[in-house]
Design a protein around this motif. Sequence first.
Motif, short mmCIF file in Angstrom:
data_model
loop_
_atom_site.label_atom_id
_atom_site.label_comp_id
_atom_site.label_asym_id
_atom_site.label_seq_id
_atom_site.Cartn_x
_atom_site.Cartn_y
_atom_site.Cartn_z
N ARG A 420 0.85 -1.18 0.00
CA ARG A 420 0.00 0.00 0.00
C ARG A 420 0.89 1.24 0.00
N ALA A 421 0.62 2.15 -0.91
CA ALA A 421 1.46 3.35 -1.02
C ALA A 421 1.34 4.20 0.23
N LEU A 422 2.49 4.73 0.68
CA LEU A 422 2.49 5.58 1.87
C LEU A 422 2.81 7.03 1.51
N ALA A 423 3.81 7.19 0.65
CA ALA A 423 4.29 8.55 0.38
C ALA A 423 5.20 8.56 -0.84
N GLN A 424 5.53 9.76 -1.27
CA GLN A 424 6.45 9.93 -2.37
C GLN A 424 7.69 10.62 -1.82
N LEU A 425 8.85 10.18 -2.28
CA LEU A 425 10.09 10.72 -1.74
C LEU A 425 10.85 11.46 -2.83
N GLN A 426 11.15 12.72 -2.60
CA GLN A 426 11.98 13.51 -3.52
C GLN A 426 11.43 13.53 -4.95
N GLY A 427 10.17 13.27 -5.12
CA GLY A 427 9.60 13.26 -6.46
C GLY A 427 10.09 12.12 -7.32
N ILE A 428 10.80 11.15 -6.72
CA ILE A 428 11.38 10.06 -7.51
C ILE A 428 10.85 8.71 -7.06
N TYR A 429 10.79 8.51 -5.76
CA TYR A 429 10.48 7.19 -5.24
C TYR A 429 9.08 7.14 -4.61
N ILE A 430 8.45 6.00 -4.76
CA ILE A 430 7.21 5.73 -4.03
C ILE A 430 7.57 4.81 -2.87
N LEU A 431 7.10 5.15 -1.69
CA LEU A 431 7.30 4.27 -0.54
C LEU A 431 5.99 3.55 -0.26
N ALA A 432 6.07 2.25 -0.05
CA ALA A 432 4.86 1.48 0.20
C ALA A 432 5.14 0.47 1.30
N GLU A 433 4.06 -0.02 1.90
CA GLU A 433 4.19 -0.98 2.99
C GLU A 433 3.54 -2.29 2.58
N ASN A 434 4.28 -3.38 2.69
CA ASN A 434 3.65 -4.69 2.48
C ASN A 434 3.92 -5.57 3.69
N SER A 435 3.54 -6.84 3.62
CA SER A 435 3.62 -7.68 4.82
C SER A 435 5.05 -7.89 5.28
N GLN A 436 6.02 -7.67 4.39
CA GLN A 436 7.40 -7.91 4.81
C GLN A 436 8.09 -6.66 5.31
N HIS A 587 15.85 -0.63 -19.33
CA HIS A 587 17.31 -0.64 -19.46
C HIS A 587 17.93 -1.65 -18.51
N GLY A 588 17.09 -2.45 -17.86
CA GLY A 588 17.61 -3.52 -17.02
C GLY A 588 17.88 -3.12 -15.59
N ARG A 589 17.56 -1.89 -15.22
CA ARG A 589 17.75 -1.53 -13.82
C ARG A 589 16.53 -1.99 -13.03
N PRO A 590 16.71 -2.24 -11.73
CA PRO A 590 15.55 -2.67 -10.95
C PRO A 590 14.54 -1.54 -10.82
N THR A 591 13.27 -1.90 -10.72
CA THR A 591 12.23 -0.88 -10.56
C THR A 591 11.79 -0.76 -9.11
N TRP A 592 12.07 -1.81 -8.32
CA TRP A 592 11.63 -1.75 -6.93
C TRP A 592 12.56 -2.57 -6.06
N ARG A 593 12.54 -2.25 -4.78
CA ARG A 593 13.33 -2.99 -3.80
C ARG A 593 12.51 -3.22 -2.55
N GLN A 594 12.76 -4.34 -1.94
CA GLN A 594 12.12 -4.64 -0.66
C GLN A 594 13.12 -4.38 0.46
N VAL A 595 12.71 -3.70 1.49
CA VAL A 595 13.51 -3.61 2.71
C VAL A 595 12.67 -4.26 3.79
N SER A 596 13.18 -5.37 4.32
CA SER A 596 12.35 -6.14 5.25
C SER A 596 12.38 -5.50 6.64
N ILE A 597 11.39 -5.87 7.43
CA ILE A 597 11.34 -5.39 8.81
C ILE A 597 12.61 -5.80 9.55
#
Length: 608
Positions: A420-436, A587-597
């Motif tokens: 679930r989206a939480l916020a936008q960071l620096q106009g570049i990144y979307i921060l979201a929260e999932n179960s992990q 271009h082969g760069r990742p579009t998202w990353r998970q940072v676990s609890i």
Amino acid sequence: MSALPSSLATAARRPIRELPDELISQIAAGEVVERPASVVRELLDNALDAGSRQITVRLSAGGVRLISVEDDGQGLPRDELPLALRRHATSKIASLNDLETVGTMGFRGEALAAMNAIAELSLQSRFHAADSAFALDGRTGELRPVARATGTTVEVRELFFATPARRKFLKTDATELAHCIEAVRRHALARPDVGFSVWHEGRLVEQWRAADARERRLADALGEDFVAQSVAVEHAAGPVRVAGRAGIPDAARSRADQQFFYVNGRFVRDKVLAHAVRSAYEDVLHGQRQPVYALYLEIDPARVDVNVHPTKIEVRFRDGREVHQAVRHAIENALAAPRAGEAAAVAAEPFFKPLSPQPAPSWTQPVIHFAAERGLGDSAAMWPGERNDIAATPATPFTAPAPIKPAPAADEARAWPLGRALAQLQGIYILAENSQGLVIVDMHAAHERIVYERLKTQLDGAAITSQPLLIPATFAATPQEVATAEACAAVLPSLGLEIMPFSPRTLAVRAVPGTLADGDPVELARSVLAELANHDASTVVQRAQNELLSTMACHGAVRANRRLTIDEMNGLLRQMEATERSDQCNHGRPTWRQVSIRELDSLFMRGR
Ligand SMILES: Nc1ncnc2c1ncn2[C@@H]1O[C@H](COP(=O)(O)OP(=O)(O)O)[C@@H](O)[C@H]1O
Ligand SMILES: [Mg+2]
């Protein structure tokens, strides 16, 4: 009559004579045996052909002083021991017909003879149907009884002792040892059902126990990470079957040192296969990164010629195109599925510090295909750029973003792979929260992929629109370029290109793809002709199209610094979950990353 240069005319000339047998053997050996690892490879081939279940390799001084390969295969009858060392003597084929459908690793009857010519060889064997064993000394030809269990041991000592020049080309013992181990690893990856061990100077250096699953052997021989960071490949197309594992784009390396391709159990390096793999990764891999993979192609032996290279590392397919397509599709299909949720722990790995892989969570809710729920006409929520792209391809209505649903309950939202989206960071990144934990999305990269995949689907099968040039661009062409332009006259228009012969040595570019109208038409024509000359036309068309679409997608995707509402962000996350290959941008760069609890906890030294 013109005179010969004096140096040639006066050079002493020997009469033609047949070479002595021993010299013939030594010359032939040079083709097969380049270094200790070549001996290891040939002896392992023989052990596997004999049906062994357990193989032990013992080495000394990187294999230069001693290579011994002991197996528990069917062995050789006493009378055949001397024959095994003769050139062109084999038990594996008897006719040309056998050669065309050969299923064994060996078939030329050369290897033991070659080794015997350039090293001290001895052979010990007990035939499965015999009650005694015999040893043969390769130099003296002496046969004597020995005691041993069923199976064979071949010992090769003092490699290249008779050809010191060759010996000088060898690297350090450590390097030669590494090559020997690599040769065993290649065989071990082909045959998980066989146990292998490698000893050097009396110390066990590698051991792979017989396993019933290929994944087990891959993990043992290449590391658990290889399996954790790859996806299963399983694909059948006509007479070709491709299985194994293909590394996810994140696992790619700067060196091509974890690329294993097998054809009917034989390790090969083949241009058709390599190109097929590259084109499968083209869409998801960044720059010069090298994918990791272990792939196994099974094909009717009659459709592949294994007798084209002295060390049999190259093969020739009867229908290269059929194989190319099967391999490319096999990998593309395996990589296409979005991995949000499924391998989140892996995607998170490079973030702070390596973690041991966590069990993948089981999602209680299916991935929601957000686009399908959306109605047309809510322009307020439309992504910038999408409208223009839709207008450019009127034939296929573009699914416009829908009226946004009320924000989901927190529990429900946590079940979405990308959360679930939480916020936008620096106009570049979307921060979201999932179960992990926390998900971070590069919104431009992600949206670019979504637009690109849509354009690809829309344009599937249709041709690229071309724009005629006001003044045709002519250039002096090579005969090769002229020939290709003529041969591919039917393909070029589908690429949006029109290239005509102007004179026998000149080509004229009369139209280019609309989106590339600003570029240099001659440069474009030349690179396309070069590609067409090298590869089969169907892949070039596909690749060129993808490149064009990728350029278009980049212009169509949401730009950095655009403020998004929470609903828009959620919309993007749901689209990503429903889009193939959405884990990487074009271009082969990742579009998202998970940072676990857990990672967040450890950042704050918070024990749980
Ligand atoms: N480890 C082994 N176990 C049983 N037979 C073997 C073994 N190694 C070699 N042989 C026999 O020796 C023959 C010659 O081996 P080689 O010179 O490697 O030629 P090829 O493998 O092409 O037949 C083989 O055809 C096989 O019959
Ligand atoms: Mg052999």
